[in-house]
Design an enzyme around this catalytic site. Structure first.
Site, mmCIF file in Angstrom:
data_model
loop_
_atom_site.group_PDB
_atom_site.id
_atom_site.type_symbol
_atom_site.label_atom_id
_atom_site.label_comp_id
_atom_site.label_asym_id
_atom_site.label_seq_id
_atom_site.Cartn_x
_atom_site.Cartn_y
_atom_site.Cartn_z
ATOM 1 N N CYS A 57 0.851 -1.190 0.000
ATOM 2 C CA CYS A 57 0.000 0.000 0.000
ATOM 3 C C CYS A 57 0.896 1.252 0.000
ATOM 4 C CB CYS A 57 -0.896 0.009 1.234
ATOM 5 S SG CYS A 57 -2.064 1.397 1.252
ATOM 6 N N ASP A 59 0.437 3.776 1.679
ATOM 7 C CA ASP A 59 0.422 4.344 3.035
ATOM 8 C C ASP A 59 1.852 4.569 3.550
ATOM 9 O OD1 ASP A 59 0.277 4.484 5.989
ATOM 10 O OD2 ASP A 59 -1.849 4.065 5.667
HETATM 11 ZN ZN LIG Z 1 -3.466 1.196 2.981
#
Ligand SMILES: [Zn+2]
Length: 226
Positions: A57, A59
């Site tokens: 991800c 993130d």
């Molecule tokens: Zn994520």
């Protein structure tokens, strides 16, 4: 967080714009690497033989090399919102093709994480506007495929955590459906596919799904003339 060896550099950094600090920290980091190992960059610039492809991800709290204790040169990385493997994503497929066919990685890891904002957004009815709606639709499809299991989980947090795991599982299966992976399985008996989930709260990675090279999948998706 970088450790400044030089108090002047530290003081200068205090008055810089945020992005300028990155450049100063980069210089510090590079100098420290050379101090520890003078040949470090010279050696690394000539060779890239990573054993792993990481699909994670975007993130910022899930940096592939930091959380696995690996060094530059060890992991080939692709990241996108909610670590999705979509069969029309030319970006991801190019990375996969290069990693598998040219770099000959032995393992492909799809690593999601609990608390994923992309997965959470996909469980709501909120219009995230175009493009994001298109992207997150793929996670809604994961929910639909596993609806009976997910709907049976009464605790909302547990249901959301389980969706994160199932999303990783489906993305690993999406990898197995590509001719890139199937061709490599046939001729190289690799790479092995792994589905992992990282915990933001404890920093621990939990393996949740695995496909060893050569695993048979639904024959609808298997090519026989590779
Ligand atoms: Zn994520």
């Amino acid at each position: 967080m970088i450790y400044y060896r030089n108090i002047e550099t530290f003081l200068i950094a205090q008055h810089m714009k945020s992005y300028e600090k990155l450049l100063v920290q980069n210089k510090e980091w590079a100098d420290q690497k050379v101090d520890q190992d003078p040949e470090y960059f010279e050696r690394l610039s000539k060779l890239q033989t990573p054993e792993f492809l990481w699909i994670g991800c975007s993130d910022s709290r899930v940096p592939a090399d930091r959380i696995t204790g690996t060094q530059p040169g060890e992991i080939f990385v692709h990241r996108n919102v909610a670590n999705l493997v979509i069969n029309t994503d030319v970006n991801l497929l190019s990375v996969l093709d290069f990693a598998v066919r040219i770099l000959k990685v032995r393992h492909v890891i799809v690593c999601g994480h609990y608390g994923c904002g992309g997965v959470k957004a996909a469980t709501t009815k909120t219009d995230q506007k175009q493009v994001l709606n298109m992207w997150l639709r793929n996670i809604k499809d994961v929910y639909r495929i596993h609806r009976s299991e997910l709907d049976a989980i009464k605790n909302e947090q547990e249901r959301y955590d389980r969706l994160v795991e199932l999303n990783v599982q489906e993305q690993v299966m999406n990898l197995a459906k590509t001719s890139i992976i199937q061709r490599a399985w046939k001729y190289d008996q690799q790479p092995h596919l792994h589905g992992w989930v990282y915990g933001l709260k404890d920093g621990i990675i939990k393996p949740v799904f695995e496909m060893t090279a050569g695993t048979h999948i639904d024959e609808l998706y298997e090519y026989d003339n590779l």
